[in-house]
Motif scaffolding. Structure first.
Motif, PDB file in Angstrom:
ATOM      1  N   THR A 123       0.852  -1.192   0.000  1.00 42.54           N
ATOM      2  CA  THR A 123       0.000   0.000   0.000  1.00 42.54           C
ATOM      3  C   THR A 123       0.885   1.238   0.000  1.00 42.54           C
ATOM      4  O   THR A 123       1.869   1.295   0.741  1.00 42.54           O
ATOM      5  N   VAL A 124       0.533   2.218  -0.831  1.00 47.45           N
ATOM      6  CA  VAL A 124       1.274   3.469  -0.891  1.00 47.45           C
ATOM      7  C   VAL A 124       0.307   4.595  -0.559  1.00 47.45           C
ATOM      8  O   VAL A 124      -0.735   4.747  -1.212  1.00 47.45           O
ATOM      9  N   VAL A 125       0.667   5.377   0.486  1.00 47.31           N
ATOM     10  CA  VAL A 125      -0.156   6.510   0.900  1.00 47.31           C
ATOM     11  C   VAL A 125       0.573   7.778   0.465  1.00 47.31           C
ATOM     12  O   VAL A 125       1.719   8.004   0.863  1.00 47.31           O
ATOM     13  N   HIS A 126      -0.072   8.608  -0.320  1.00 46.48           N
ATOM     14  CA  HIS A 126       0.523   9.836  -0.823  1.00 46.48           C
ATOM     15  C   HIS A 126      -0.005  11.023  -0.022  1.00 46.48           C
ATOM     16  O   HIS A 126      -1.218  11.203   0.107  1.00 46.48           O
ATOM     17  N   PHE A 127       0.948  11.799   0.538  1.00 46.11           N
ATOM     18  CA  PHE A 127       0.597  13.002   1.288  1.00 46.11           C
ATOM     19  C   PHE A 127       0.933  14.234   0.459  1.00 46.11           C
ATOM     20  O   PHE A 127       1.909  14.252  -0.298  1.00 46.11           O
ATOM     21  N   LYS A 128       0.123  15.273   0.668  1.00 46.27           N
ATOM     22  CA  LYS A 128       0.397  16.550   0.042  1.00 46.27           C
ATOM     23  C   LYS A 128      -0.232  17.637   0.899  1.00 46.27           C
ATOM     24  O   LYS A 128      -1.433  17.581   1.201  1.00 46.27           O
ATOM     25  N   ASP A 129       0.589  18.593   1.306  1.00 49.33           N
ATOM     26  CA  ASP A 129       0.116  19.743   2.092  1.00 49.33           C
ATOM     27  C   ASP A 129      -0.644  19.309   3.343  1.00 49.33           C
ATOM     28  O   ASP A 129      -1.671  19.893   3.716  1.00 49.33           O
ATOM     29  N   GLY A 130      -0.179  18.247   4.009  1.00 47.00           N
ATOM     30  CA  GLY A 130      -0.788  17.810   5.255  1.00 47.00           C
ATOM     31  C   GLY A 130      -2.047  17.000   5.080  1.00 47.00           C
ATOM     32  O   GLY A 130      -2.736  16.711   6.063  1.00 47.00           O
ATOM     33  N   LEU A 131      -2.362  16.606   3.857  1.00 49.20           N
ATOM     34  CA  LEU A 131      -3.565  15.822   3.586  1.00 49.20           C
ATOM     35  C   LEU A 131      -3.185  14.525   2.888  1.00 49.20           C
ATOM     36  O   LEU A 131      -2.151  14.450   2.209  1.00 49.20           O
ATOM     37  N   VAL A 132      -4.026  13.495   3.047  1.00 46.93           N
ATOM     38  CA  VAL A 132      -3.849  12.271   2.286  1.00 46.93           C
ATOM     39  C   VAL A 132      -4.411  12.530   0.891  1.00 46.93           C
ATOM     40  O   VAL A 132      -5.622  12.691   0.710  1.00 46.93           O
ATOM     41  N   GLU A 133      -3.516  12.589  -0.073  1.00 46.60           N
ATOM     42  CA  GLU A 133      -3.952  12.881  -1.441  1.00 46.60           C
ATOM     43  C   GLU A 133      -4.592  11.665  -2.084  1.00 46.60           C
ATOM     44  O   GLU A 133      -5.648  11.751  -2.701  1.00 46.60           O
ATOM     45  N   ARG A 134      -3.960  10.499  -1.917  1.00 45.92           N
ATOM     46  CA  ARG A 134      -4.534   9.261  -2.455  1.00 45.92           C
ATOM     47  C   ARG A 134      -3.842   8.065  -1.803  1.00 45.92           C
ATOM     48  O   ARG A 134      -2.752   8.178  -1.258  1.00 45.92           O
TER      49      ARG A 134
END
Length: 676
Positions: free
Chosen positions: A194-205
């Motif tokens: 599983t890959v969790v992508h973060f961006k600007d403090g949010l889970v992007e996908r």
């Protein structure tokens, strides 16, 4: 306040291999710190097996890390001066495992990562890949449920990176360890399910991936999986992290720090004992590695302890010598002399000496007097077969042997006939015997002293130095009439020694003698006495009190250096805490609670001060052995002052070591790990 995370809702299932990706500042490391119990969310909830982690205190989170979590840090974070085995053992040390169990588990963990043959190498002797494997072995040694790896390949080349990722994959597959990994590299993230992508403090996908031979996917499509949470999110300014249901099963027991059962108390006591012993060994190692700095640190303690013990011991030895000299004169003895002091007084006419009639009057008229020994003295040179010695002649009566303890080493006392006739017989002291008759028995021999020849009939036992520096053995004792007739030429008596019955008070007898002598010497009204009476017990008490006071003052001055030494220890411990900030962070991150870190640095401070105390005691004994003969006192060992001085050095270690130790224990593990 900067918001690192904004409205994140994330579920992680048991046994998953999760890679967290995103640009710098996206919240990856903050998420890892929260999930690893190194930090707490400012808002929101973190559930671990149904327990609210955000409600736990700092030590409870440390115990949670100790039992369930393992960390693999980006910079390895190994203790540089310890071997690979000791680095891996560290989490087990804080868990309270026995030494043998720690070693076996650490060796097994090193074998798992292929480093069993490198157990005795320090990090400096290992390659980057080997250091990372040691870090993984340390994380695995406690059999954690979750392995958190922050950029585990960030400092490695491609070949070593693949090697580490394959190891993590194998551990995840074979031991069902949940792996959470932060990475910037897509080819490393490809090893995860599983890959969790973060961006600007949010889970992007969130992406699910298939590994060869596996059915993948535990979650997919972050925006589709949690649309309401991400859209509502309590507003764009919300700051909370919710990681619910990390595992579906409940914890087998409450978090380790909740509750105080008897079994847990015994376990904690056993852990503390093991921790103390191991910490003491580590403290001694640290002292050994910095010998010069350690010696300079404890120098104040060494000087303080050495000076205090030396001064107090020599003071006691001097007091004992004074008491011994005075006791040699007798305990219940009054010394009666003409004049108002030990000298003749100054300015006025010379007071008259005593007469034989005064001796008889005191012996017969004062109750409580056992005997009176008059003395007349002179100096002369004694000669025997070419040897000569200048000495003091003391004329007295046989009563001297009743008044004071003056036993003979050999020979006899003179007879009443010899005494009344003023016969030229003598009893000599040990000093005279050694100088005139070296190696032989003088009894029965005749030697010349002044104008007469004298038969030696006895030798006095050794009495040593007098309280005022004179040699009591440098004397020739003769019947008083012989001395008066052949040396002084008169019947004057310079000193009377009055023995007092133990049933009577010496002060009462002294008062009686004073009244009698004033009457006999025609002293009336307010005229001062032209004689003085000294009670040997009062002299002993006065000299002893004076010596004790002076010893105490000198010891107090010397004790100031102990405080200076304590300040030196506190200073060096503060420096040590600063130098070892990163080490403190490592210990806290792998499960050390605050009191264990405090204990470690406190033990080091105590070990330093106690070492200074031991060296100080050795220095003191050497100084006493050298100084005692020079001031002509006996060498003494006083257990109580040695124990007291050592105890004070230990107390100084506690007092001055506590503040640096408390400062170390209060560090935030995250800040400490980032320290350069």
């Amino acid at each position: 306040m900067f918001q690192a995370l904004k409205g994140v809702d994330l579920d992680i299932a048991a046994g998953d291999f999760v890679a967290v990706m995103g640009p710098s500042g996206s919240g990856k490391s903050t998420t890892m710190n929260i999930l690893g119990c190194l930090d707490v969310p400012s808002d929101g909830t973190f559930l671990f097996r149904g327990h609210h982690v955000e409600t736990l205190d700092r030590d409870q989170r440390a115990l949670l890390r100790r039992k369930y979590l393992g960390f693999v840090f980006q910079g390895f974070n190994l203790l540089s001066r310890t071997s690979a085995l000791e680095n891996v053992e560290l989490p087990l040390l804080y868990r309270g495992d026995e030494k043998r169990a720690r070693r076996d588990a650490a060796m097994a963990s090193l074998d798992t990562v292929g480093l069993a043959d490198w157990w005795d190498h320090t990090p400096a002797e290992l390659s980057g890949g080997q250091q990372q494997r040691v870090a993984i072995a340390r994380a695995l040694v406690t059999s954690p449920d979750v392995l958190l790896a922050d950029e585990p390949t960030g400092n490695l080349d491609s070949e070593r990176s693949v090697e580490i990722m394959q190891l993590l994959t194998r551990l995840n597959a074979e031991k069902n360890i949940t792996v959470l990994m932060v990475t910037h590299e897509p080819d490393m993230a490809a090893f995860a399910r599983t890959v969790v992508h973060f961006k600007d403090g949010l889970v992007e996908r969130i992406e699910s991936q298939h590994r060869q031979g596996e059915r993948g996917g535990v979650v997919s499509g972050a925006r589709e999986a949690f649309p309401s949470r991400l859209r509502e999110g309590s507003g764009e300014g919300a700051t909370y992290v919710l990681a619910s249901g990390l595992f579906d099963q409940p914890l087998p027991q409450p978090p380790p720090a909740s509750g105080r059962g008897a079994a847990r108390l015994r376990s904690r006591q056993r852990s503390d004992a093991i921790m103390f012993g191991t910490t003491l060994v580590l403290a001694l190692r640290s002292i050994r590695r910095h010998l010069l700095r350690s010696f300079l640190t404890i120098l104040g303690i060494v000087i303080g302890v050495g000076a205090v013990v030396t001064m107090v011991t020599l003071g006691k030895a001097t007091t004992a010598a004074v008491q011994q000299s005075i006791s040699a004169l007798g305990t219940n003895i009054l010394q009666v002399r003409p004049g108002q002091g030990f000298g003749r007084g100054g300015g006025g006419p010379r007071p008259p000496d005593f007469k034989p009639e005064d001796v008889a009057a005191i012996a017969n008229q004062i109750a409580g007097v056992t005997a009176v020994a008059p003395q007349a003295s002179a100096t002369a040179t004694a000669i025997y077969e070419g040897a000569n010695w200048s000495t003091t002649i003391n004329g007295t009566t046989d009563a001297i042997f009743q008044v004071q303890p003056w036993p003979l080493a050999s020979g006899r006392r003179w007879t009443p006939v010899e005494e009344s006739a003023g016969a030229a017989v003598c009893i000599i002291g040990n000093t005279v015997s050694k100088n005139l008759f070296p190696g032989g028995d003088p009894v029965g021999h005749r030697f010349r002293i002044g104008p007469i020849s004298c038969d030696v009939i006895g030798v006095l036992t050794t009495r040593g130095q007098a309280g005022f520096g004179g040699d009591q053995d440098d004397t020739v004792v003769m019947p008083i009439k012989a001395v008066q007739r052949r040396f002084t030429g008169n019947r004057d008596i310079r000193l009377m020694l009055v023995g007092v019955d133990e049933r009577f008070s010496t002060s009462t007898v002294q008062a009686g003698i004073t009244d009698l002598l004033r009457e006999r010497r025609t002293i009336t009204g307010d005229k001062p006495d032209d004689f003085n009476i000294f009670d040997t017990k009062q002299i002993s008490d006065t000299l002893t009190g004076t010596t004790t006071l002076l010893t105490g003052i000198v010891a107090a001055v010397a004790g100031i250096s102990l405080v200076v030494g304590g300040i030196g220890i506190m200073n060096i411990m503060l420096v040590s805490v600063t130098e070892r900030t990163r080490e403190i962070g490592i210990r806290l991150a792998i499960g050390a609670v605050a009191r264990e870190v405090l204990l470690q640095f406190l033990v080091e401070a105590i070990a330093l001060s106690c070492l200074g105390g031991v060296i100080g005691l050795i220095v003191a004994q050497a100084a006493i052995a050298i100084i005692a003969p020079l001031i002509k006192v006996q060498w003494l060992f006083v257990p109580e002052i040695n124990i007291f001085a050592f105890a004070i050095s230990a107390v100084i270690g506690v007092v001055f070591g506590y503040f640096p130790a408390r400062r170390a224990a209060a560090m935030n593990p995250i800040d400490a790990l980032r320290h350069e």
